[in-house]
Design a protein around this motif. Structure first.
Motif, PDB file in Angstrom:
ATOM      1  N   UNK A 165      10.040   5.220   0.099  1.00 31.27           N
ATOM      2  CA  UNK A 165       9.026   6.266   0.141  1.00 31.27           C
ATOM      3  C   UNK A 165       9.665   7.638   0.276  1.00 31.27           C
ATOM      4  N   UNK A 166      10.632   7.783   1.177  1.00 27.42           N
ATOM      5  CA  UNK A 166      11.327   9.064   1.324  1.00 27.42           C
ATOM      6  C   UNK A 166      12.050   9.445   0.026  1.00 27.42           C
ATOM      7  N   UNK A 189       0.824  -1.212   0.000  1.00 35.17           N
ATOM      8  CA  UNK A 189       0.000   0.000   0.000  1.00 35.17           C
ATOM      9  C   UNK A 189       0.854   1.257   0.000  1.00 35.17           C
ATOM     10  N   UNK A 190       1.889   1.300   0.841  1.00 33.21           N
ATOM     11  CA  UNK A 190       2.713   2.506   0.946  1.00 33.21           C
ATOM     12  C   UNK A 190       3.492   2.763  -0.345  1.00 33.21           C
ATOM     13  N   UNK A 191       4.114   1.729  -0.886  1.00 29.03           N
ATOM     14  CA  UNK A 191       4.840   1.906  -2.145  1.00 29.03           C
ATOM     15  C   UNK A 191       3.900   2.335  -3.264  1.00 29.03           C
ATOM     16  N   UNK A 192       2.719   1.743  -3.310  1.00 28.41           N
ATOM     17  CA  UNK A 192       1.763   2.073  -4.371  1.00 28.41           C
ATOM     18  C   UNK A 192       1.321   3.533  -4.266  1.00 28.41           C
ATOM     19  N   UNK A 193       0.999   3.995  -3.068  1.00 26.75           N
ATOM     20  CA  UNK A 193       0.556   5.378  -2.890  1.00 26.75           C
ATOM     21  C   UNK A 193       1.632   6.372  -3.313  1.00 26.75           C
ATOM     22  N   UNK A 194       2.881   6.076  -2.952  1.00 24.85           N
ATOM     23  CA  UNK A 194       3.970   7.005  -3.287  1.00 24.85           C
ATOM     24  C   UNK A 194       4.209   7.052  -4.792  1.00 24.85           C
ATOM     25  N   UNK A 195       4.164   5.915  -5.456  1.00 24.06           N
ATOM     26  CA  UNK A 195       4.346   5.900  -6.908  1.00 24.06           C
ATOM     27  C   UNK A 195       3.170   6.564  -7.622  1.00 24.06           C
ATOM     28  N   UNK A 196       1.964   6.348  -7.129  1.00 23.13           N
ATOM     29  CA  UNK A 196       0.793   6.982  -7.752  1.00 23.13           C
ATOM     30  C   UNK A 196       0.891   8.496  -7.648  1.00 23.13           C
ATOM     31  N   UNK A 197       1.388   9.006  -6.501  1.00 26.39           N
ATOM     32  CA  UNK A 197       1.547  10.454  -6.334  1.00 26.39           C
ATOM     33  C   UNK A 197       2.512  11.027  -7.367  1.00 26.39           C
ATOM     34  N   UNK A 245       3.195   1.868   9.060  1.00 24.01           N
ATOM     35  CA  UNK A 245       4.500   1.190   9.040  1.00 24.01           C
ATOM     36  C   UNK A 245       5.045   0.977  10.455  1.00 24.01           C
ATOM     37  N   UNK A 246       5.051   1.994  11.333  1.00 31.80           N
ATOM     38  CA  UNK A 246       5.533   1.733  12.702  1.00 31.80           C
ATOM     39  C   UNK A 246       4.687   0.693  13.439  1.00 31.80           C
ATOM     40  N   UNK A 247       3.354   0.786  13.292  1.00 27.66           N
ATOM     41  CA  UNK A 247       2.499  -0.180  13.977  1.00 27.66           C
ATOM     42  C   UNK A 247       2.770  -1.596  13.474  1.00 27.66           C
ATOM     43  N   UNK A 248       2.902  -1.766  12.170  1.00 21.94           N
ATOM     44  CA  UNK A 248       3.180  -3.099  11.607  1.00 21.94           C
ATOM     45  C   UNK A 248       4.529  -3.617  12.082  1.00 21.94           C
ATOM     46  N   UNK A 249       5.514  -2.721  12.154  1.00 24.83           N
ATOM     47  CA  UNK A 249       6.856  -3.120  12.600  1.00 24.83           C
ATOM     48  C   UNK A 249       6.806  -3.642  14.038  1.00 24.83           C
ATOM     49  N   UNK A 286      -1.916  12.775   2.326  1.00 25.90           N
ATOM     50  CA  UNK A 286      -2.420  12.464   3.655  1.00 25.90           C
ATOM     51  C   UNK A 286      -2.323  10.977   3.961  1.00 25.90           C
ATOM     52  N   UNK A 287      -2.648  10.148   2.963  1.00 24.87           N
ATOM     53  CA  UNK A 287      -2.515   8.701   3.140  1.00 24.87           C
ATOM     54  C   UNK A 287      -1.051   8.291   3.294  1.00 24.87           C
ATOM     55  N   UNK A 288      -0.169   8.954   2.556  1.00 27.13           N
ATOM     56  CA  UNK A 288       1.262   8.650   2.683  1.00 27.13           C
ATOM     57  C   UNK A 288       1.765   8.995   4.086  1.00 27.13           C
ATOM     58  N   UNK A 289       1.323  10.154   4.610  1.00 29.33           N
ATOM     59  CA  UNK A 289       1.702  10.513   5.977  1.00 29.33           C
ATOM     60  C   UNK A 289       1.160   9.505   6.982  1.00 29.33           C
TER      61      UNK A 289
END
Length: 430
Positions: free
Chosen positions: A403-404, A45-53, A107-111, A97-100
């Protein structure tokens, strides 16, 4: 000029391709024995959102350019143009907003949720532990949002507190300022990724293709030699205690270490023997093409470095400096990427393809740097990223770094192609 609807249809197709691509990347590097649903979903999800942006930029430019003719006259009403701008701006804010949310929450919660895994742990205990450790980052996010409200260019310089308070509490753009400030902080972290992983990957990625991998028979021969040496060391230690003498703790630790090393070597030897089949033969056939791609990607890296250098020189020489953030409204130097994209913009999706190629090249260069350097905190090595061997924690941190880097690429696209990103194919009419 193509209808705007074509651009949005192309974006929808690209979104599907991006999601499948990110899922393939994550599954390729995931350790199948340690893989878990939550970290996998979050990384995809995170990689997809960043690439879509990033991939929404050409569609945004097409939407604006399609509202004017060659003479610069509006083809529709001003209200339609304002609605279009509002819709695109809203889409940007939703994406960022979704990326933030993904970077500070998911990501922190999953980690930490995965870190709490234990034979005696329950889903509830892991969930509570994940929330507990993630709360610290939530506090940081709230602080950044509050600071973002106060950061506003052109604030009153005179000490008039009533004017200052009303200025700060301006409700028209306070939320936008906060989001922009948080994204700017994340982009600043992305520059650290750029000067480490991306910079290294721009050279390591093509050089890796040029060098190729070691021949399977050579590596297998080295492994067999290491196996024999390891077993010989074990026999040497065990021979000291053939009389029934109790083995010392130091020698027992050495024997245990040698046995683990032997199991690792045996597993690798089996993998090499299996790799002689199927895809390995295909890889051998494609090896000459890897050499050609290595040469091509080396030229692309050099080309991008030259373009970045031209943009940097233009900013230093032609902008108003730190007062305007080194923004240039009329670039003086001819940047090849800018010229090509501005020329191809009326022939959408050709500009989409070129920009997409640049995005994916930077993506793979950064990924190559992460794989070769590993995930580190200063000099401390934390995780290695390897095909089918990467733990979920390593994949989550890899996703954070990518992402960064991609957020920084969003800024760098404006530097590489200022005319294209600001005006598309539009020109000044004197």
């Amino acid at each position: 000029m193509l209808p705007v609807a074509v651009g949005w249809v192309a974006l929808a197709v690209v979104v599907v391709v991006i999601i499948l691509f990110c899922y393939g990347i994550v599954k390729y590097y995931s350790d199948r024995h340690e893989s878990e649903a939550l970290p996998t979903v979050v990384t995809v999800l995170t990689l997809s959102l960043t690439l879509i942006a990033l991939f929404i930029i050409p569609v945004d430019i097409l939407s604006v350019s399609a509202t004017k003719d060659k003479e610069g006259n509006f083809l529709g009403s001003i209200g339609d143009l304002e609605n279009l701008g509002t819709n695109i701006r809203t889409l940007y804010y939703v994406l960022y907003g979704l990326i933030m949310g993904a970077s500070f929450l998911l990501i922190p919660f999953s980690y930490f949720y995965y870190e709490e895994f234990d034979e005696d742990s329950t889903v509830r205990s892991r969930f509570i532990a994940g929330l507990k450790y993630t709360s610290f980052l939530v506090v940081i996010l709230v602080v950044l949002f509050v600071v973002g409200i106060f950061v506003k260019p052109g604030a009153p310089t005179e000490v008039d507190y009533k004017l200052w308070v009303s200025y700060v509490l301006d409700k028209q753009d306070g939320g936008e300022r906060s989001i922009s400030f948080v994204i700017a902080c994340m982009t600043l972290l992305g520059y650290l990724v750029w000067v480490t992983y991306t910079a290294y990957g721009l050279s390591a990625f093509p050089i890796g293709l040029l060098r190729g991998k070691r021949h399977v028979t050579e590596e297998a021969s080295d492994i067999v030699s290491d196996l024999e040496s390891t077993r010989e060391k074990q026999r040497e230690i065990n021979s000291r205690y053939l009389t029934g003498k109790r083995i010392t703790e130091a020698d027992q630790r050495k024997v245990d270490l040698l046995k683990r090393h032997e199991r690792t070597l045996s597993k690798r030897n089996t993998q090499l023997q299996n790799s002689q089949k199927g895809l390995a033969r295909l890889a051998a056939v494609c090896k000459p093409f890897a050499l050609l791609f290595g040469i091509l990607f080396s030229l692309v890296s050099l080309f991008l470095i030259v373009c970045f250098l031209l943009s940097l020189i233009d900013k230093i020489a032609g902008s108003c400096g730190t007062a305007c953030g080194f923004v240039i409204s009329h670039p003086q130097l001819k940047n090849p990427i800018d010229l090509v994209l501005a020329f191809l913009e009326p022939y959408f999706p050709l500009d989409y393809i070129i920009l997409g190629a640049i995005i994916f090249f930077i993506f793979f260069a950064t990924l190559s740097g992460i794989i070769r350097i590993g995930i580190r905190f200063l000099w401390v090595h934390m995780f290695s990223i390897r095909a089918q061997k990467s733990p979920p924690q390593g994949l989550l941190l890899m996703t954070m770094l990518l992402m960064f880097a991609l957020l920084t690429l969003n800024m760098q696209i404006v530097n590489l192609a200022p005319r294209y990103t600001m005006y598309g194919s539009q020109v000044y009419i004197n």
